[in-house]
Each structure stands twice: as structure tokens, then as C-alpha cells.
Design a protein around this motif. Structure first.
Motif, PDB file in Angstrom:
ATOM      1  N   ALA A  14       0.834  -1.210   0.000  1.00  0.00           N
ATOM      2  CA  ALA A  14       0.000   0.000   0.000  1.00  0.00           C
ATOM      3  C   ALA A  14       0.865   1.255   0.000  1.00  0.00           C
ATOM      4  O   ALA A  14       2.026   1.224   0.435  1.00  0.00           O
ATOM      5  CB  ALA A  14      -0.900  -0.018   1.236  1.00  0.00           C
ATOM      6  N   SER A  15       0.278   2.354  -0.456  1.00  0.00           N
ATOM      7  CA  SER A  15       1.051   3.605  -0.486  1.00  0.00           C
ATOM      8  C   SER A  15       1.100   4.263   0.894  1.00  0.00           C
ATOM      9  O   SER A  15       1.897   5.155   1.124  1.00  0.00           O
ATOM     10  CB  SER A  15       0.445   4.572  -1.496  1.00  0.00           C
ATOM     11  OG  SER A  15      -0.910   4.771  -1.170  1.00  0.00           O
ATOM     12  N   SER A  16       0.256   3.790   1.812  1.00  0.00           N
ATOM     13  CA  SER A  16       0.204   4.427   3.139  1.00  0.00           C
ATOM     14  C   SER A  16       1.128   3.726   4.136  1.00  0.00           C
ATOM     15  O   SER A  16       0.827   3.661   5.322  1.00  0.00           O
ATOM     16  CB  SER A  16      -1.229   4.381   3.661  1.00  0.00           C
ATOM     17  OG  SER A  16      -1.643   3.028   3.738  1.00  0.00           O
ATOM     18  N   GLN A  17       2.204   3.155   3.658  1.00  0.00           N
ATOM     19  CA  GLN A  17       3.159   2.517   4.571  1.00  0.00           C
ATOM     20  C   GLN A  17       4.583   2.851   4.134  1.00  0.00           C
ATOM     21  O   GLN A  17       4.815   3.233   2.997  1.00  0.00           O
ATOM     22  CB  GLN A  17       2.963   0.991   4.606  1.00  0.00           C
ATOM     23  CG  GLN A  17       3.022   0.284   3.254  1.00  0.00           C
ATOM     24  CD  GLN A  17       4.405   0.211   2.632  1.00  0.00           C
ATOM     25  OE1 GLN A  17       5.391   0.058   3.345  1.00  0.00           O
ATOM     26  NE2 GLN A  17       4.484   0.352   1.316  1.00  0.00           N
ATOM     27  N   VAL A  18       5.491   2.732   5.090  1.00  0.00           N
ATOM     28  CA  VAL A  18       6.918   2.772   4.758  1.00  0.00           C
ATOM     29  C   VAL A  18       7.549   1.550   5.404  1.00  0.00           C
ATOM     30  O   VAL A  18       7.062   1.065   6.437  1.00  0.00           O
ATOM     31  CB  VAL A  18       7.629   4.056   5.250  1.00  0.00           C
ATOM     32  CG1 VAL A  18       7.271   5.245   4.390  1.00  0.00           C
ATOM     33  CG2 VAL A  18       7.314   4.337   6.697  1.00  0.00           C
ATOM     34  N   SER A  19       8.599   1.060   4.804  1.00  0.00           N
ATOM     35  CA  SER A  19       9.194  -0.158   5.350  1.00  0.00           C
ATOM     36  C   SER A  19      10.693  -0.150   5.125  1.00  0.00           C
ATOM     37  O   SER A  19      11.214   0.656   4.350  1.00  0.00           O
ATOM     38  CB  SER A  19       8.596  -1.387   4.655  1.00  0.00           C
ATOM     39  OG  SER A  19       8.968  -1.394   3.298  1.00  0.00           O
ATOM     40  N   CYS A  20      11.362  -1.026   5.814  1.00  0.00           N
ATOM     41  CA  CYS A  20      12.799  -1.162   5.599  1.00  0.00           C
ATOM     42  C   CYS A  20      13.229  -2.567   6.002  1.00  0.00           C
ATOM     43  O   CYS A  20      12.506  -3.286   6.700  1.00  0.00           O
ATOM     44  CB  CYS A  20      13.572  -0.124   6.396  1.00  0.00           C
ATOM     45  SG  CYS A  20      13.411  -0.328   8.155  1.00  0.00           S
ATOM     46  N   ASP A  21      14.410  -2.907   5.537  1.00  0.00           N
ATOM     47  CA  ASP A  21      15.000  -4.194   5.904  1.00  0.00           C
ATOM     48  C   ASP A  21      15.604  -4.063   7.301  1.00  0.00           C
ATOM     49  O   ASP A  21      16.224  -3.051   7.612  1.00  0.00           O
ATOM     50  CB  ASP A  21      16.098  -4.554   4.890  1.00  0.00           C
ATOM     51  CG  ASP A  21      16.894  -5.757   5.339  1.00  0.00           C
ATOM     52  OD1 ASP A  21      16.410  -6.867   5.156  1.00  0.00           O
ATOM     53  OD2 ASP A  21      18.000  -5.563   5.895  1.00  0.00           O
ATOM     54  N   ALA A  27      10.616  -4.341   8.663  1.00  0.00           N
ATOM     55  CA  ALA A  27       9.889  -3.484   9.607  1.00  0.00           C
ATOM     56  C   ALA A  27       8.998  -2.577   8.770  1.00  0.00           C
ATOM     57  O   ALA A  27       9.454  -1.996   7.788  1.00  0.00           O
ATOM     58  CB  ALA A  27      10.865  -2.660  10.437  1.00  0.00           C
ATOM     59  N   LEU A  29       5.798   0.418   8.839  1.00  0.00           N
ATOM     60  CA  LEU A  29       4.974   1.371   9.595  1.00  0.00           C
ATOM     61  C   LEU A  29       3.778   1.759   8.733  1.00  0.00           C
ATOM     62  O   LEU A  29       3.946   2.243   7.606  1.00  0.00           O
ATOM     63  CB  LEU A  29       5.791   2.629   9.945  1.00  0.00           C
ATOM     64  CG  LEU A  29       4.996   3.805  10.508  1.00  0.00           C
ATOM     65  CD1 LEU A  29       4.380   3.464  11.871  1.00  0.00           C
ATOM     66  CD2 LEU A  29       5.887   5.041  10.654  1.00  0.00           C
ATOM     67  N   LEU A  31       1.169   4.313   8.011  1.00  0.00           N
ATOM     68  CA  LEU A  31       1.247   5.735   8.351  1.00  0.00           C
ATOM     69  C   LEU A  31      -0.066   6.304   8.905  1.00  0.00           C
ATOM     70  O   LEU A  31      -0.034   7.180   9.754  1.00  0.00           O
ATOM     71  CB  LEU A  31       1.665   6.532   7.108  1.00  0.00           C
ATOM     72  CG  LEU A  31       3.077   6.208   6.610  1.00  0.00           C
ATOM     73  CD1 LEU A  31       3.320   6.805   5.230  1.00  0.00           C
ATOM     74  CD2 LEU A  31       4.127   6.717   7.586  1.00  0.00           C
ATOM     75  N   TYR A  36       3.377  -0.137  13.968  1.00  0.00           N
ATOM     76  CA  TYR A  36       4.538  -0.835  13.406  1.00  0.00           C
ATOM     77  C   TYR A  36       4.253  -2.327  13.288  1.00  0.00           C
ATOM     78  O   TYR A  36       3.567  -2.902  14.140  1.00  0.00           O
ATOM     79  CB  TYR A  36       5.766  -0.654  14.303  1.00  0.00           C
ATOM     80  CG  TYR A  36       6.287   0.743  14.334  1.00  0.00           C
ATOM     81  CD1 TYR A  36       7.161   1.203  13.361  1.00  0.00           C
ATOM     82  CD2 TYR A  36       5.913   1.616  15.350  1.00  0.00           C
ATOM     83  CE1 TYR A  36       7.646   2.494  13.397  1.00  0.00           C
ATOM     84  CE2 TYR A  36       6.386   2.921  15.389  1.00  0.00           C
ATOM     85  CZ  TYR A  36       7.252   3.345  14.405  1.00  0.00           C
ATOM     86  OH  TYR A  36       7.724   4.620  14.434  1.00  0.00           O
TER      87      TYR A  36
ATOM     88  N   LEU B  94      11.563   5.044  10.441  1.00  0.00           N
ATOM     89  CA  LEU B  94      10.394   4.776   9.596  1.00  0.00           C
ATOM     90  C   LEU B  94       9.362   5.892   9.725  1.00  0.00           C
ATOM     91  O   LEU B  94       8.802   6.359   8.736  1.00  0.00           O
ATOM     92  CB  LEU B  94       9.756   3.441   9.986  1.00  0.00           C
ATOM     93  CG  LEU B  94      10.375   2.175   9.407  1.00  0.00           C
ATOM     94  CD1 LEU B  94       9.643   0.953   9.939  1.00  0.00           C
ATOM     95  CD2 LEU B  94      10.340   2.178   7.887  1.00  0.00           C
ATOM     96  N   SER B 223      11.896   3.807   0.296  1.00  0.00           N
ATOM     97  CA  SER B 223      10.761   2.940   0.639  1.00  0.00           C
ATOM     98  C   SER B 223       9.815   2.780  -0.551  1.00  0.00           C
ATOM     99  O   SER B 223       8.596   2.934  -0.426  1.00  0.00           O
ATOM    100  CB  SER B 223      10.023   3.507   1.861  1.00  0.00           C
ATOM    101  OG  SER B 223       9.167   2.521   2.393  1.00  0.00           O
TER     102      SER B 223
END
Lengths: 98, 401
Positions: A14-21, A27, A29, A31, A36, B94, B223
Motif C-alpha cells: 500500500a502507499s500508506s506505509q513505509v518499510s525497511c529491511d 519493519a 509502519l 502511516l 509498526y 520509519l 521505501s
């Protein structure tokens, strides 16, 4: 309202999230809710594939080629994970007619 | 009988520092992992190590590298503490990345050419992973001509501006002078936003040339979203000036340089060298590269080694910084800072004019200390040196870290 998922559904992060390795895990989030989420290594691999729109069957096949798992069990687990991600608004699901 | 010369204990490199430096990399290196394993065999004062990791904003990198090498050699309580700190840093990262993407979209839709640098963009550009680089604010660089429009936009979004170019009284000061940066704060929307322009980036000896920079802008995925930022070569110049401005007091700034050098896109060294010369900061640029190489073993091509070898001061400056970092020392005293600033430039007259410019160009802090009527505006040139003297004295006593 989460949409029904089939192997023909098209899914994407989805466009309403951010993530990382995060050390091989993911992980995320969401938004709008500010919540989390964490995915283990296999979930993180699914998440990486969700970064562009794909059919569920494409994700299933890609992972079946990478992991030695029972195909039927794997499909059940994958659909279960995708349904949870959809319920948490972390992925968008599109079901094409036909 | 032999005479063995030993270094003074104050200059000895503590094992905690060596371990921190060994953990300060994102691009995988077998030699780095071996070094971490070796250092874990030595006596590490873990409290000191954790404090240093926090002070240098390296929690995420440290935990990742220890976890992938030999976490079982780290006391369980410390491993748990490091993991918690790393997770907090990632969660904060994040959250701030989400804010960053919102802002980037906001600026873009308003037609404001705000170029992000540092923050999550640098995490993506240099480390290939936003979570490995800790950041506390979001920085954008935009043309001075758009600063009022950008400020109005952020104020509409609930941010408080300092200084505020949309406020008549402050705008009067800003007609004549430029702040160090424009800061925007909203209690319900952390983190702090910092806007920079070609006028506020005063530590760049030659002001940023937007017409030259624009065609070199690079795209990076943050991201999953494509964002435009400065090219690797321009970023190296800007970061080297930023690190030198702050006397490289944080190892994470050196890590940024080391990771940029190894970014998969690859640095065009001839172009980078040319840009550093055009910006009037060749030695500052070389210093950043020496630090990355000597402290973090970032590989440098032969041509860069040759440029470094032909400079009379840059190695000695890097050694001084390395010693200060290793000993946990804070900012040097004012005389050392002045000497460092002068040495940062290849020509003494450039160093002197830079020092004079920064010592006499009034900023928002001078305005805040003493708000003068418009007719007395030129007096701010005298207010600044007076304020700096009051704040720092003659610097003969070393400030506490």
C-alpha cells in the motif's frame, strides 16, 4: 473491508506505509494508524516481492522455487499472510473480472 | 638494552573505539567481520561502547554488524540493550521517512524545488537501506527565491518557523541577512524540518549554483518511492563541508562518506574532484575521503590516493580528527577551531576570508539577542563578533564535551 484473495488477485504494497529491511526481517509502519509491524525472513521475502504489483500465483511460484516446502501448505500460508496484510491496510488487492 | 618509545596513554586507541569503527559499515566486507571477531576477544568496556554508539548515532549499524558476526560474544544484557536501541532507531527512522515522503509530495505539488539531502534519502543513496542511517531532522535545499513560499506552506501545515520570513518583523532582518537555516517545528509532527538555501549554506566557499546542480540530480528509491536528490558527487561535496563545519565530531558522518564512496552507482572521481574545486573546497573534500579511508577502511582509487598524497596538510588534519574521536573528546577549543578552519582551505587568503565571513555575517541568533531598529541594521555586523566573544570567550579554556 479486506477483499477476497485468490491466486489470480493482484497484490501490491500500500502507499500508506513505509518499510525497511531489518537484519533480514522487514519493519513496516502503517502511516495512517501509526502502527509498526514486523515480518520474519520468509515474510520479508514476500514483502520484497510485493513492492510492485504481482499476481498471488506469481509470488507463490517465485517462493516455491526458493524454498523447499509443501506446495499446498505454502499456498495456504501465503494466502493467510496476504489476508492479514490486507486487513491491516498494508497491501492493496485488485481482483480482475473473469 | 633497547629504548622503546611508547605513545602517551591519552593517545592510545581504546578497544571500544576500534570496535565501534569496525562496526561502522553497511557494505559487507569479510575483513570487517574478521576484525569485529578479533576485537570481541579483547576486553571491551561495554558501558563505554554503548555510550559511544549512541553518541555517534550508530546504534542500527552496530547492532546489525554485531548480530551478523558474533552476537554470542556480546554479554546478553548488552546485546539486548543494543537491539532495543537499534529497534527504536529503526522505528523512529520509519516514522520520519513517512513524514519525509509527505513533505516531498507537498513541496512537489506546490511547485517548490526542494531537494532533500541527508535524512532518509542519504540512507537510501549511500547505505541502500533507510534503516541503517540514524537521523533526527529532515533537510531540504531549495532556491532562496522560494523560501517564503515554502515557509508559508509549512506554516499552513501547522509548523512554527524560526526565523519566520512570513512574519513582518523577522522579514525585515531577513531582507538584509541570512540565517544558518530555516527551522520548522510542529509538536505533533516530529521531526524538525530544516530548509537550506544557497544563501544559508555559508560554509560552502562558493555558493551553490542551481543551474549547474539541476542537470546532475539523481533519482533514488526511498521505501519504494522515487525521489530526486543531489548526485553522489554533489552529495560528497555537501557532506564534506557539513562534516568539516562540525569538526567531524560524529563518526556517523564519516560512515556516510564511506558508504557513499562504495555506493553501487559508483562515484565519478574526476567529476567529484572538479566539483570540489569549483566549490572552493578541494581540501575539505579530500579530508572527508581520507577520514573514510583511514578510520573505516573505505577503498579509494589510486588517483584519489595521489591527490591526497600531493596535499601537505590533509593527512595531518585527518590524524588530529581521528585522535580526538578515539579519545572521546568533544569540540576543540576556539584557537584549534580557528586553525582547523584556516587549514581547511588550500590558500590562506581563502581560509581567512571564509573565517571573516562566518564571524561577521549576522544570523538569527544575533537578531534574537538584540533586535535593532531598521536604521541601525548595519550594527548587526558588530553585534555578531561581540556575541561570539561573549559565547565562546577567547577560547583559551577548553569547553566541556
Amino acid at each position: 473491508m479486506p477483499k477476497t484473495l485468490t491466486e489470480r488477485s493482484i497484490v501490491v504494497a500500500a502507499s500508506s506505509q513505509v518499510s525497511c529491511d531489518l537484519n533480514g526481517e522487514a519493519a513496516i509502519l502503517e502511516l495512517n494508524k501509526g502502527v509498526y509491524y514486523g515480518l520474519d525472513a520468509v515474510g520479508a521475502r514476500v514483502w520484497a516481492l510485493l513492492q510492485r504489483p504481482r499476481r498471488v500465483s506469481e509470488i507463490r511460484d517465485a517462493l516455491l522455487a526458493e524454498y523447499e516446502v509443501d506446495a499446498r501448505q505454502w499456498e495456504t500460508d501465503l494466502l493467510s499472510l496476504l489476508e492479514r496484510l490486507s486487513a491491516e491496510d498494508l497491501i492493496e488487492v485488485r481482483n480482475e473480472p473473469g | 638494552m633497547s629504548l622503546v618509545r611508547r605513545r602517551a596513554s591519552a593517545e592510545e586507541t581504546p578497544a571500544e573505539w576500534e570496535l565501534l569503527a569496525a562496526c561502522g559499515y553497511a557494505h559487507r566486507r569479510d575483513s570487517g567481520r574478521e576484525k569485529i571477531k578479533q576485537l570481541l576477544q579483547t576486553a571491551i568496556v561495554w558501558e563505554r561502547f554503548c555510550a559511544a554508539a549512541e553518541r555517534h548515532k550508530l546504534e542500527a549499524l552496530v547492532f546489525r554488524n554485531l548480530a551478523s558476526t558474533a552476537l554470542d560474544k556480546v554479554p546478553a544484557e548488552i546485546a539486548s540493550r543494543l537491539e532495543s536501541a537499534a529497534r527504536r532507531a529503526v522505528q523512529r527512522g520509519l516514522l520520519y521517512t513517512g513524514r519525509f515522503l509527505e513533505l516531498a509530495k507537498l513541496f512537489e505539488s506546490a511547485g517548490i524545488a526542494a531537494i532533500p539531502y541527508k535524512g532518509p534519502v542519504l540512507g537510501a543513496l549511500a547505505y541502500g537501506n533507510c534503516s541503517l542511517r540514524s537521523f533526527q531532522d529532515l533537510d531540504f535545499v531549495l532556491p532562496q527565491s522560494q523560501i517564503v513560499k515554502a515557509s508559508e506552506l509549512l506554516v499552513q501545515q501547522g509548523f512554527r518557523a524560526y526565523p519566520d520570513p512570513t512574519c513582518a518583523e523577522q522579514a525585515r532582518f531577513l531582507r538584509h541577512f541570512h540565517p544558518g537555516q530555516y527551522v520548522f517545528v510542529c509538536d505533533s509532527k516530529p521531526p524538525q524540518i530544516e530548509l537550506h538555501t544557497e544563501r544559508t549554506l555559508r560554509y560552502l566557499p562558493v555558493p551553490l549554483d542551481w543551474k549547474a546542480v539541476a542537470p546532475r540530480l539523481a533519482e533514488v528509491s526511498v521505501s519504494g518511492r522515487i525521489v530526486r536528490t543531489f548526485s553522489l558527487e554533489d552529495t560528497l561535496v555537501l557532506l564534506s563541508v557539513h562534516g568539516t563545519k562540525h569538526f567531524w565530531e560524529r563518526l556517523s558522518w564519516v560512515c556516510d562518506i564511506a558508504e557513499l564512496i562504495q555506493a553501487p552507482a559508483g562515484v565519478d572521481w574526476e567529476l567529484g574532484h572538479e566539483l570540489a574545486k569549483q566549490a572552493g573546497c578541494r581540501r575539505i573534500w579530500l579530508l572527508s575521503l581520507v577520514l573514510a579511508n583511514r578510520l573505516l577502511e573505505a577503498p579509494l582509487p589510486g588517483i584519489v590516493q595521489d591527490w591526497i598524497g600531493s596535499d601537505d596538510h590533509v593527512e595531518a588534519m585527518a590524524r588530529t580528527i581521528g585522535r580526538r574521536l578515539a579519545s572521546g573528546g568533544g569540540l576543540p577549543g576556539a584557537p584549534q577551531r580557528l586553525l582547523f578552519r584556516l587549514q581547511s582551505h588550500e590558500r590562506l587568503c581563502t581560509g581567512l576570508s571564509q573565517c571573516w565571513r562566518t564571524a561577521t555575517s549576522p544570523t538569527e541568533d544575533d537578531w534574537q539577542m538584540c533586535s535593532l531598529p531598521e536604521w541601525a541594521t548595519p550594527l548587526y555586523f558588530a553585534v555578531r563578533p561581540w556575541r561570539l566573544l561573549r559565547q565562546h570567550g577567547l577560547g583559551l579554556r577548553r569547553k566541556a564535551a
